[in-house]
Design a protein around this motif. Structure first.
Motif, PDB file in Angstrom:
ATOM      1  N   GLU A  26      32.483  26.644 -21.174  1.00 53.36           N
ATOM      2  CA  GLU A  26      33.876  26.745 -20.737  1.00 53.36           C
ATOM      3  C   GLU A  26      34.650  25.587 -21.344  1.00 53.36           C
ATOM      4  OE1 GLU A  26      35.535  28.770 -18.405  1.00 53.36           O
ATOM      5  OE2 GLU A  26      33.795  30.105 -18.232  1.00 53.36           O
ATOM      6  N   TRP A  27      35.866  25.851 -21.819  1.00 52.79           N
ATOM      7  CA  TRP A  27      36.688  24.766 -22.344  1.00 52.79           C
ATOM      8  C   TRP A  27      38.141  25.019 -22.008  1.00 52.79           C
ATOM      9  CZ3 TRP A  27      40.422  25.335 -26.160  1.00 52.79           C
ATOM     10  CH2 TRP A  27      40.398  26.541 -26.869  1.00 52.79           C
TER      11      TRP A  27
ATOM     12  N   GLN B 249      35.240  20.385 -22.757  1.00 57.25           N
ATOM     13  CA  GLN B 249      34.280  21.457 -22.949  1.00 57.25           C
ATOM     14  C   GLN B 249      33.047  21.151 -22.115  1.00 57.25           C
ATOM     15  OE1 GLN B 249      33.532  22.672 -26.975  1.00 57.25           O
ATOM     16  NE2 GLN B 249      31.463  23.356 -26.477  1.00 57.25           N
TER      17      GLN B 249
ATOM     18  N   LEU C  82      34.893  23.526 -12.061  1.00 59.15           N
ATOM     19  CA  LEU C  82      36.341  23.728 -12.092  1.00 59.15           C
ATOM     20  C   LEU C  82      37.070  22.562 -11.422  1.00 59.15           C
ATOM     21  CD1 LEU C  82      36.490  27.519 -11.203  1.00 59.15           C
ATOM     22  CD2 LEU C  82      36.872  26.476 -13.440  1.00 59.15           C
TER      23      LEU C  82
ATOM     24  N   ARG D 157      36.735  19.485 -13.714  1.00 59.31           N
ATOM     25  CA  ARG D 157      37.628  19.618 -14.861  1.00 59.31           C
ATOM     26  C   ARG D 157      39.073  19.344 -14.455  1.00 59.31           C
ATOM     27  NH1 ARG D 157      37.766  25.423 -17.591  1.00 59.31           N
ATOM     28  NH2 ARG D 157      39.074  25.816 -15.793  1.00 59.31           N
TER      29      ARG D 157
ATOM     30  N   ARG E 139      26.602  29.294 -20.206  1.00 56.17           N
ATOM     31  CA  ARG E 139      27.824  29.590 -20.939  1.00 56.17           C
ATOM     32  C   ARG E 139      28.576  28.297 -21.206  1.00 56.17           C
ATOM     33  NH1 ARG E 139      29.317  30.664 -15.540  1.00 56.17           N
ATOM     34  NH2 ARG E 139      31.415  29.978 -15.031  1.00 56.17           N
TER      35      ARG E 139
END
Length: 76
Positions: free
Chosen positions: A66-67, A52, A31, A34, A64
């Motif tokens: 995440e994007w 992504q 996080l 990103r 998993r």
């Protein structure tokens, strides 16, 4: 070997991807990596960005994807 200077390095997707990958290798939260990537691209006056990230994020057992999309992203 030719070395060239790049004016806005975080405007190039390959350099930005390497930055995110290096952050993840250094055990930075995905996080935070990103968010930092989005901040760096906003400083270069880019219209938009889509990121992504996939895999075992934050050391979780289940993988998993995440994007996130910020701004205008598209083919034109």
């Amino acid at each position: 070997m030719i070395i060239t200077s790049i004016g806005n390095p975080y405007r190039h997707i390959n350099i930005l991807a390497e930055f995110i990958a290096e952050q993840l290798k250094n055990r930075v939260s995905f996080l935070k990596a990103r968010k930092k990537a989005i901040e760096l691209t906003e400083q270069t006056d880019t219209k938009g960005i889509q990121i992504q990230i996939g895999g075992h994020l934050d050391g979780k057992e289940i993988a998993r994807v995440e994007w996130i999309r910020e701004g205008r992203v598209g083919n034109g």
